[in-house]
Design a protein around this motif. Structure first.
Motif, PDB file in Angstrom:
ATOM      1  N   GLN A 148      -4.046 -11.133   5.291  1.00  0.00           N
ATOM      2  CA  GLN A 148      -3.745 -10.075   4.326  1.00  0.00           C
ATOM      3  C   GLN A 148      -4.979  -9.610   3.570  1.00  0.00           C
ATOM      4  OE1 GLN A 148      -0.541  -8.729   4.092  1.00  0.00           O
ATOM      5  NE2 GLN A 148      -1.513  -7.099   2.890  1.00  0.00           N
ATOM      6  N   HIS A 175       0.842  -1.202   0.000  1.00  0.00           N
ATOM      7  CA  HIS A 175       0.000   0.000   0.000  1.00  0.00           C
ATOM      8  C   HIS A 175       0.875   1.248   0.000  1.00  0.00           C
ATOM      9  CE1 HIS A 175      -3.493  -2.540   0.646  1.00  0.00           C
ATOM     10  NE2 HIS A 175      -2.809  -3.170   1.583  1.00  0.00           N
ATOM     11  N   ASP A 208      -6.177  -5.879   3.649  1.00  0.00           N
ATOM     12  CA  ASP A 208      -6.282  -5.090   2.419  1.00  0.00           C
ATOM     13  C   ASP A 208      -7.665  -4.465   2.283  1.00  0.00           C
ATOM     14  OD1 ASP A 208      -3.701  -5.816   1.837  1.00  0.00           O
ATOM     15  OD2 ASP A 208      -4.241  -7.335   0.363  1.00  0.00           O
TER      16      ASP A 208
END
Length: 246
Positions: A107, A26, A111
């Motif tokens: 994850q 990110h 996310d």
């Protein structure tokens, strides 16, 4: 888009490392610091002015929930709690969290959390449109004053400033205290009409009369009633297209 400035607060170094690894994809988020306990965190929030904090709930001494309650509401960053127990979710939201993530970090879930944060961040930085301006002019907000609620037309607010655990809404020469964080207020008022010019100040763009350059990239904004506010260097690039600056 201006990157989100992020602070990691967890007493376990491996947990902070896991957060850093989860954040690597990110690029719109920049980690500006790490803290291993609440005392360090209070100083770091005051010094670094992060936009976002990942905060562990279980820490020795002052835990994350107590730490969140001690941060000044007026300058409160977005808080995402990190916890190994999903039973803490309700308490986390009661403490003002914008989201929470479970340890060990998944994850995909992480996310998804980041995607929602960045969507809100983009909305805050979006330039104004005529449609949004008309919608803002018609909106009202309610502020608790003693035992009653004061209804204020959003378009009548000249600017808002952080005041300890409150924000002060400046309306026609009157100051009205409202217990809310600046980030939540920014979303409530609408980034299409209220511009962040300082970490502690939002201004109604329709009230801006003049902009005067100062030293080190800062500037001074003069409102129609003569009020003078500081436009800090950090927010100047985002303010330029809104105010027609070059």
């Amino acid at each position: 888009m201006t990157p989100l400035r992020c602070l990691l607060i967890d007493d376990e170094m491996l947990a902070r490392l896991a957060l850093r690894q989860a954040l690597e994809p990110h690029t719109d988020i920049t980690v500006v610091g790490e803290c291993g306990n609440a005392e360090e965190a209070i100083l770091a929030v005051d010094r670094l002015h992060p936009d976002l904090v990942f905060l562990d709930i279980h820490m020795p001494g002052m835990d994350g929930l107590e730490l969140a309650s001690r941060l000044p509401a007026g300058a409160l960053p977005w808080i995402v709690f990190a916890t190994a127990y999903d039973t803490h979710a309700l308490r986390a939201f009661d403490a003002g969290a914008i989201d929470y993530v479970l340890k060990p970090i998944d994850q995909d879930r992480f996310d998804h959390c980041i995607a929602r944060l960045l969507q809100r961040w983009r909305q805050m930085e979006a330039p104004p449109t005529r449609f949004h301006a008309l919608a803002t002019a018609a909106r009202r907000m309610s502020v608790r004053v003693g035992e009653h609620h004061r209804v204020i037309r959003v378009a009548d607010i000249d600017y808002a400033s952080a005041e300890g655990n409150y924000v002060s809404l400046h309306v026609g020469g009157e100051s009205i205290l409202h217990r809310e964080s600046m980030k939540n207020l920014e979303l409530e008022l609408g980034p299409e009409q209220f511009l962040r010019i300082h970490r502690r100040t939002l201004v109604n763009v329709d009230r801006v009369r003049e902009v005067h350059p100062l030293f080190h990239g800062d500037a001074e904004i003069v409102l129609r009633d003569g009020t003078r506010l500081t436009l800090s260097r950090r927010f100047r690039d985002a303010a330029k297209p809104v105010l027609g600056l070059r």
